[in-house]
Design a protein around this motif. Structure first.
Motif, PDB file in Angstrom:
ATOM      1  N   GLY A  51       0.850  -1.188   0.000  1.00  0.00           N
ATOM      2  CA  GLY A  51       0.000   0.000   0.000  1.00  0.00           C
ATOM      3  C   GLY A  51       0.883   1.234   0.000  1.00  0.00           C
ATOM      4  O   GLY A  51       0.998   1.955   0.993  1.00  0.00           O
TER       5      GLY A  51
ATOM      6  N   SER B 207      -5.196  -4.861  -5.066  1.00  0.00           N
ATOM      7  CA  SER B 207      -4.867  -3.600  -4.398  1.00  0.00           C
ATOM      8  C   SER B 207      -6.128  -2.912  -3.883  1.00  0.00           C
ATOM      9  O   SER B 207      -7.127  -2.804  -4.599  1.00  0.00           O
ATOM     10  CB  SER B 207      -4.140  -2.663  -5.363  1.00  0.00           C
TER      11      SER B 207
ATOM     12  N   ALA C 215      -7.831   0.515  -2.471  1.00  0.00           N
ATOM     13  CA  ALA C 215      -7.493   1.901  -2.787  1.00  0.00           C
ATOM     14  C   ALA C 215      -8.624   2.845  -2.411  1.00  0.00           C
ATOM     15  O   ALA C 215      -9.778   2.428  -2.247  1.00  0.00           O
ATOM     16  CB  ALA C 215      -7.203   2.008  -4.283  1.00  0.00           C
TER      17      ALA C 215
ATOM     18  N   TRP D 210      -5.875   5.556  -8.247  1.00  0.00           N
ATOM     19  CA  TRP D 210      -6.324   5.705  -6.860  1.00  0.00           C
ATOM     20  C   TRP D 210      -5.153   5.505  -5.893  1.00  0.00           C
ATOM     21  O   TRP D 210      -4.113   4.968  -6.248  1.00  0.00           O
ATOM     22  CB  TRP D 210      -7.451   4.694  -6.562  1.00  0.00           C
ATOM     23  N   ASN D 211      -5.359   5.921  -4.631  1.00  0.00           N
ATOM     24  CA  ASN D 211      -4.329   5.819  -3.595  1.00  0.00           C
ATOM     25  C   ASN D 211      -4.361   4.424  -2.977  1.00  0.00           C
ATOM     26  O   ASN D 211      -5.378   4.001  -2.434  1.00  0.00           O
ATOM     27  CB  ASN D 211      -4.584   6.862  -2.498  1.00  0.00           C
ATOM     28  N   LEU D 212      -3.232   3.726  -3.052  1.00  0.00           N
ATOM     29  CA  LEU D 212      -3.196   2.329  -2.620  1.00  0.00           C
ATOM     30  C   LEU D 212      -2.851   2.235  -1.131  1.00  0.00           C
ATOM     31  O   LEU D 212      -1.823   2.755  -0.681  1.00  0.00           O
ATOM     32  CB  LEU D 212      -2.166   1.548  -3.442  1.00  0.00           C
TER      33      LEU D 212
END
Lengths: 317, 242
Positions: B109, B172, B174, B191-193
């Motif tokens: 992440g 993942s 996210a 997107w933010n992992l």
């Protein structure tokens, strides 16, 4: 069941070319899972190729984009080519399009480059054989679905393609399409658009431009969508909450250049739309080369429905 | 509902020769879903063989039908009839409840630290904030089995990456804006992992194919590296996945 039908290796891929995809009618009933529909970008020519080859509606054919493909028959085959003229030859002799012909064992069928249109359809009597994935053999590389291997892979040099052994009589007695059915894709087409809900949100000037401009097909054009270049269209809505997009939907991102969405489009999206092209106009657009010009014409659903039903009535039981 | 008939909801909008867009709501809200899933089920019964596809999303249902069996006006009439009598599914819907085992760790992440910085929380607080809530599936799209879920805690709100990654590893987990998702296949993504789940989100061999459906409820359950690996999760660090 297709799985039990007799199949045989029939064609060897000599050169795979830039893009040749196995396409049946498409993948349906799974769009709510984010799975795109796939299927022939030009439904019209695909339907004719199958019909002339003597196949029932829905049979899998090869969609050959641009050309470059070279195939060798490993046995005598009844085939039909329809759609784009990609300068196809059989052992160097030009192949007549829009009719049933015999492709003899050992002959090389070679596609050159576009003369008219962009996508040719090769139907083989019996149909290409592949295991359906989620109900269809339609090839979608991005989703790794369909095609000869089930994983959406491109053809490779040396591949051997199987067909189902033809059984019984050909479905169609007709072996040659009438003149009026053969399309010349070099003409600049007028595409029919059924206006959608956001059409009133475009400015008056933009609506005038939308329907009175010769739009130029951009080179950003593929089976997901075709971008059109022309005057910048302005919409009072910049984006929507994402919602389902149907085939032929013409969306306008904030840069004002419309994108007509085709078979491999994402299932949902959030740009305002002028409306949706009729199914046959979406097919026609799929034959346009970059740089070609198209016009949009607003139509009501009545006449468009009649034309579409007439077309399907030729082929579908 | 009252008001101008042209703008009143629900509303039926043309979506081409073989489609109607049923617009049920204006805003994203978890309470929309029992109405949308109820209408989808009723369409299946009412359209039967003439139904081609249904695409539910945050505020809408796209209904695609066979224009040989039904004209657009016949399809519209059917839908209008269903809408008159529409009742939402009970108990916020008939969706299933899923728990997705998730290994939250910077190795899988890679945006955890940046999200912590952006939100003014510690990494532990970010993980707690993300895994504490039960989310609803609003829509599937982008890729097969990719579920848009929400809404996340307002404190977790975070913009997408300026430049999407070329390849986000399978599983993942996210966040972006006030939504969360898990990648069913390796695809590009912006997107933010925060971590990775061992759950198999899309399986072509499984009945129904997609683990998650619109209207389902989802919880991300924080698990240790050992538990994640035991469940078949891939701990290959982000930077090593190409």
């Amino acid at each position: 069941m297709t799985a039990q039908r007799k199949m045989e290796s029939a064609i060897r891929v000599h050169r795979s070319g830039p893009l040749a995809l196995l396409q049946d009618r498409g993948r349906f009933g799974v769009r709510h899972l984010g799975v795109t529909q796939g299927g022939p970008a030009d439904l019209y020519s695909w339907a004719w190729a199958n019909y002339l080859a003597g196949n029932p509606w829905g049979t899998a054919s090869l969609e050959i984009t641009f050309g470059g493909l070279q195939l060798v028959a490993e046995r005598d085959l009844d085939i039909a080519l329809a759609g784009a003229d990609l300068g196809a030859t059989l052992d160097g002799q030009p192949v007549p399009l829009w009719q049933r012909i015999t492709w003899k064992e050992g002959q090389k069928l070679a596609f050159a480059s576009p003369v008219s249109g962009l996508r040719a359809y090769l139907s083989v009597r019996g149909g290409f054989a592949a295991e359906p994935v989620m109900g269809s053999v339609a090839t979608v590389g991005r989703e790794q679905l369909g095609g000869f291997d089930g994983w959406g892979s491109k053809l490779a040099d040396g591949d051997r393609l199987a067909i189902y052994t033809p059984e019984g009589k050909a479905v169609a007695g007709m072996t040659k399409a009438p003149d009026h059915a053969r399309k010349d894709f070099r003409e600049s087409p007028v595409l029919e658009l059924l206006p959608g809900a956001q059409i009133g949100e475009f400015t008056g000037r933009s609506l005038y431009d939308a329907f009175n401009t010769w739009w130029r097909v951009d080179d950003r054009a593929d089976r997901m969508g075709v971008r059109l270049l022309g005057p910048k269209l302005q919409c009072r809505i910049r984006s929507l909450i994402s919602e389902g997009i149907n085939l032929g939907g013409v969306q306008v991102p904030p840069d004002g250049q419309p994108i007509a969405l085709l078979n491999d489009r994402q299932t949902i999206g959030g740009y305002p739309r002028l409306g949706a092209l009729s199914p046959l106009s979406a097919s026609r657009l799929a034959q346009c080369l970059p740089g070609q010009e198209v016009r949009l014409r607003a139509r009501g659903s009545g006449p468009v429905l009649d034309e579409y039903r007439d077309f399907l009535g030729n082929f579908r039981p | 509902m009252t008001g101008n008939p042209a703008t009143a909801l629900p509303r039926l909008e043309s979506a081409g020769l073989d489609g109607w867009m049923v617009r049920l709501f204006e805003e994203i809200d978890e309470a929309n879903l029992p109405w949308i899933t109820a209408l989808a089920r009723q369409c299946e019964a009412a359209f039967a063989d003439a139904l081609v596809d249904l695409v539910p999303s945050y505020t809408t249902l796209l209904v695609v039908f066979d224009p040989v069996r039904l004209s657009p006006s016949e399809a519209r009439q059917k839908l209008a009839g269903l809408l008159v009598a529409l009742e939402p599914d009970e108990h916020m819907g008939t969706g299933q409840i899923h728990e997705l085992p998730t290994f939250y760790d910077p190795s899988v992440g890679p945006d955890l630290d940046r999200v912590a910085e952006h939100t003014g929380m510690t990494v532990a607080e970010v993980i707690d904030c993300h895994s504490r809530k039960t989310y609803r599936v609003f829509a599937l799209g982008f890729a097969p089995g990719f579920a848009f879920m929400g809404l996340t805690d307002p404190r977790l709100e975070c913009p997408r990456l300026d430049t999407p990654r070329k390849k986000v590893p399978v599983g993942s987990v996210a966040i972006a804006a006030r939504q969360t998702a898990a990648y069913p296949t390796a695809t590009p993504g912006g997107w933010n992992l925060l971590g990775r789940t061992s759950a198999r989100l899309f399986d072509r061999e499984r009945e129904g194919f997609s683990l998650l459906r619109v209207g389902d409820e989802v919880r991300f359950v924080s698990v240790s590296r050992e538990e994640f690996e035991r469940q078949g999760g891939d701990t290959t660090p982000m930077e090593a996945t190409g």
